[in-house]
Design an enzyme around this catalytic site. Structure first.
Site, mmCIF file in Angstrom:
data_model
loop_
_atom_site.group_PDB
_atom_site.id
_atom_site.type_symbol
_atom_site.label_atom_id
_atom_site.label_comp_id
_atom_site.label_asym_id
_atom_site.label_seq_id
_atom_site.Cartn_x
_atom_site.Cartn_y
_atom_site.Cartn_z
ATOM 1 C CG ASP A 37 -3.650 6.565 6.397
ATOM 2 O OD1 ASP A 37 -4.751 7.045 6.725
ATOM 3 O OD2 ASP A 37 -3.398 5.345 6.442
ATOM 4 N NE ARG B 75 -4.005 0.237 1.843
ATOM 5 C CZ ARG B 75 -4.956 0.705 2.658
ATOM 6 N NH1 ARG B 75 -5.093 0.238 3.883
ATOM 7 N NH2 ARG B 75 -5.786 1.642 2.234
HETATM 8 O O1 MRU Z 1 -7.607 2.320 4.251
HETATM 9 P P1 MRU Z 1 -7.456 2.251 5.738
HETATM 10 O O2 MRU Z 1 -8.621 1.633 6.436
HETATM 11 O O3 MRU Z 1 -6.143 1.625 6.141
HETATM 12 O O4 MRU Z 1 -7.406 3.787 6.176
HETATM 13 C C1 MRU Z 1 -7.218 4.059 7.531
HETATM 14 C C2 MRU Z 1 -7.326 5.473 7.905
HETATM 15 O O5 MRU Z 1 -7.499 6.338 7.079
HETATM 16 C C3 MRU Z 1 -7.111 5.802 9.353
HETATM 17 O O6 MRU Z 1 -7.824 6.945 9.719
HETATM 18 C C4 MRU Z 1 -5.616 6.058 9.616
HETATM 19 O O7 MRU Z 1 -4.826 5.041 9.102
HETATM 20 C C5 MRU Z 1 -5.332 6.213 11.085
HETATM 21 S S1 MRU Z 1 -5.492 4.682 11.967
HETATM 22 C C6 MRU Z 1 -5.052 5.042 13.581
#
Ligand code: MRU
Length: 360
Positions: free
Chosen positions: A250, A102
């Site tokens: 992220d 990712r």
């Molecule tokens: O695609 P995802 O579910 O991995 O996206 C996650 C998010 O956007 C969360 O808000 C972020 O990673 C923070 S998790 C503490």
């Protein structure tokens, strides 16, 4: 129905060293099924990250660290007499493979870089000693995340008052971290102090992390949580039910621009319109001072089926329709009231406040 303690006791990512396995709670099945996966191959770990069986920036980093360690262990058992340079080059391949799962959450690269540093910093160690050091590093990454989330929760709670209405997007919860979550940590700590928060959880199309995961966590913890579709955030704010928005992230760029789940920037624009503070919870492992602004953040694009058919008995769009499915967006730093880290709270201007809190 699980309780607060049951929820916070969940380990969504753990190492089963004896069986050379990564154990993951399959988050794609929540809330209907609680199933743990036992992954023993690099391909299985890659697929679990790509398919969001493990998701959320910190949890992805922890999974990758354990994945790297398991790869190193396999490399050692395949050739016990391996020399340092062979080992360093094999582990580098494993790192590159896991890093390709990712693109947006910087924790993935941060954790893999940290693991690789153990190898590059110790050319004098023999391979078994390097593998032992890698195990220790991967376990440290997990343990530190729990402490980090605890601090985020404590700092976050200082910004909130009992009885407040809160809104959150996606799942920045205990499932997405080693424990407590980032944006949810103050909700758990407030609950323990009887703060009586009223939380609105955005469903978070298209993968419904809010609807499936955040509500699952908060409801089980006895926190007053109401599920809303993403397009209901505005009326909820207009009704005067929201006093603060709390979200995870992220990747935060050096100027404070913050990438988080798609829809976060829209929520921040709404919050600004209604005069509601917008707080981003960011472990320093999610802060990327090497990326100057949000324009430099790679936004993951995902499959059309996630929008058109994944959650439905029948497709909800005509076959072949064009779909744009970005997984994240960038919230402009001007919309962010504060960025909460484990080392303190950063306020604008972020290019000055963030470097003081990111100690590397
Ligand atoms: O695609 P995802 O579910 O991995 O996206 C996650 C998010 O956007 C969360 O808000 C972020 O990673 C923070 S998790 C503490």
């Amino acid at each position: 129905m699980p309780s607060t303690n049951d929820i916070l006791a969940i380990e969504s990512v753990k190492l089963d060293d004896e069986n050379n396995a990564l154990i993951l709670l399959d988050q794609t099945l929540i809330p209907n099924e609680t199933k743990y996966l036992k992954l023993t191959t690099q391909e299985g770990i890659w697929e679990a990250i790509y398919e969001l069986r493990v998701r959320g920036a910190p949890a992805i980093g922890i999974a990758a660290a354990f994945g790297y360690y398991l790869a190193a262990k396999n490399i050692l058992s395949a050739n016990i007499r391996q020399n340092y340079s062979q080992f360093a080059s094999e582990t580098r391949k494993a790192k590159e493979y896991l890093a390709s799962s990712r693109p947006t959450a910087v924790n993935l690269f941060w954790a893999l870089d940290r693991m690789e540093k153990v190898v590059t910093d110790n050319p004098d160690l023999d391979v078994p000693a390097l593998v032992a050091a890698l195990k220790a590093e991967s376990l440290a990454i997990r343990a530190e995340d729990e402490q980090v989330c605890r601090s985020l929760g404590e700092y976050g709670l200082t910004l909130l008052k009992p009885g407040m209405g809160l809104i959150t997007h996606c799942n920045a919860g205990t499932l997405a971290t080693a424990r407590y979550g980032t944006a949810t940590a103050p909700m758990y700590f407030g609950q323990a102090k009887g703060y009586g928060f009223k939380v609105f959880a955005d469903e978070t199309r298209p993968l419904n992390q809010g609807g499936r995961l955040t509500t699952f966590e908060l409801q089980a913890a006895g926190i007053d949580v109401t599920l809303i579709c993403d397009n209901m955030a505005s009326i909820t704010m207009k009704n005067g039910w929201v006093n603060a928005a709390l979200v995870g992230c992220d990747r935060v760029a050096a100027n404070g621009d913050a990438a988080n789940k798609i829809g976060t920037s829209g929520l921040a624009i709404l919050a600004k319109h209604y005069g509601i503070p917008f707080y981003v919870f960011a472990p320093t492992s999610t802060i990327d001072l090497n990326t100057e602004t949000g324009d430099g953040i790679h936004i993951e694009l995902r499959k059309p089926e996630e929008v058109t058919s994944k959650w439905y008995a029948k497709p909800m769009a005509p076959a072949g329709v064009k779909v744009y499915n970005p997984a994240f967006d960038v919230t402009d730093h001007t919309l962010i009231t504060a960025i909460i880290t484990e080392n303190g709270i950063a306020y604008p201007p972020y290019e000055e406040s963030l470097p003081k809190l990111v100690k590397r």
